[in-house]
Design a protein around this motif. Structure first.
Motif, PDB file in Angstrom:
ATOM      1  N   VAL A 134       0.818  -1.297  -2.156  1.00  0.00           N
ATOM      2  CA  VAL A 134       0.069  -2.263  -1.347  1.00  0.00           C
ATOM      3  C   VAL A 134      -1.363  -1.775  -1.107  1.00  0.00           C
ATOM      4  N   ARG A 135      -1.532  -0.476  -0.845  1.00  0.00           N
ATOM      5  CA  ARG A 135      -2.892   0.083  -0.683  1.00  0.00           C
ATOM      6  C   ARG A 135      -3.710  -0.108  -1.956  1.00  0.00           C
ATOM      7  N   PHE A 136      -3.095   0.185  -3.090  1.00  0.00           N
ATOM      8  CA  PHE A 136      -3.763   0.015  -4.380  1.00  0.00           C
ATOM      9  C   PHE A 136      -4.198  -1.438  -4.566  1.00  0.00           C
ATOM     10  N   ILE A 137      -3.287  -2.375  -4.330  1.00  0.00           N
ATOM     11  CA  ILE A 137      -3.600  -3.786  -4.527  1.00  0.00           C
ATOM     12  C   ILE A 137      -4.689  -4.243  -3.568  1.00  0.00           C
ATOM     13  N   LYS A 138      -4.573  -3.887  -2.288  1.00  0.00           N
ATOM     14  CA  LYS A 138      -5.588  -4.297  -1.312  1.00  0.00           C
ATOM     15  C   LYS A 138      -6.960  -3.734  -1.673  1.00  0.00           C
ATOM     16  N   LYS A 139      -6.968  -2.485  -2.109  1.00  0.00           N
ATOM     17  CA  LYS A 139      -8.247  -1.872  -2.485  1.00  0.00           C
ATOM     18  C   LYS A 139      -8.932  -2.689  -3.580  1.00  0.00           C
ATOM     19  N   TRP A 140      -8.167  -3.042  -4.607  1.00  0.00           N
ATOM     20  CA  TRP A 140      -8.765  -3.701  -5.754  1.00  0.00           C
ATOM     21  C   TRP A 140      -8.941  -5.199  -5.577  1.00  0.00           C
ATOM     22  N   GLN A 141      -8.279  -5.768  -4.591  1.00  0.00           N
ATOM     23  CA  GLN A 141      -8.533  -7.167  -4.275  1.00  0.00           C
ATOM     24  C   GLN A 141      -9.808  -7.321  -3.455  1.00  0.00           C
ATOM     25  N   SER A 142     -10.231  -6.245  -2.825  1.00  0.00           N
ATOM     26  CA  SER A 142     -11.415  -6.318  -1.959  1.00  0.00           C
ATOM     27  C   SER A 142     -12.709  -6.038  -2.721  1.00  0.00           C
TER      28      SER A 142
END
Length: 181
Positions: A134-142
């Motif tokens: 989830v951290r990985f996805i949130k980072k790259w979605q931002s």
């Protein structure tokens, strides 16, 4: 156990931490269950659960592969929407696993300390993996993924994929075999 599940869902969906009115009893048609009766109820066995969880794994791997294709073809604009879909399917899978699979196993192995500790270890490990995903996805979605940062994204993406692949293998070949009626 119910309080843990509610806490998990509240955290997952960013719901307020307040309890809804009428929480002390749950209305089910004409039968009324008191909160302590509901909390003490058992999770039942499902013939289809493992099949559904394995199907989720197939879908997650396909989505992961699609993102790899976008990287290879330099279609970076498709990565963010694919990450959103991956996050949604991953969260639904985790919810299914936590509520139906792990709860069932934990209640089934209450009297077998070693097995129960192993199951709890798998669950704790999965929670750590899911937090990292989830951290990985949130980072790259931002941020916009483009030629300037695709190398960094790809490195992190491959690391996440390796961990998920190992976990899927462990679940399907070891942990899921414990799920019995």
């Amino acid at each position: 156990m119910l309080k843990i599940i509610i806490q998990f869902l509240q955290n997952l969906f960013k719901l307020p931490q307040t309890q809804p009115q009428g929480y002390e009893a749950i209305q089910t048609g004409e039968q009324r269950l008191e909160a302590n009766e509901f909390i003490d109820s058992k999770i039942g066995y499902s013939d289809d659960l493992i099949l559904n969880l394995k199907h989720d794994h197939v879908e997650l791997v396909e989505l992961y592969g699609a993102i790899a294709g976008f990287i290879e073809q330099e279609n970076y604009e498709y990565i963010a929407p694919a990450l959103e879909e991956l996050k949604n399917k991953f969260n639904l899978h985790l919810m299914q696993e936590n509520v139906h699979f792990y709860c069932y196993l934990e209640q089934s192995f209450l009297d077998q300390k070693e097995q129960l500790e192993m199951i709890k270890g798998y669950r704790k490990e999965m929670n750590a993996i899911s937090a990292a995903v989830v951290r990985f996805i949130k980072k790259w979605q931002s941020q916009v993924i483009d030629a300037t940062n695709i190398y960094e994204f790809n490195n992190e993406y491959n690391a996440v994929g390796e961990v998920l692949a190992q976990r899927i293998h462990a679940e399907e070949h070891h942990l899921y075999t414990l799920y019995q009626p």
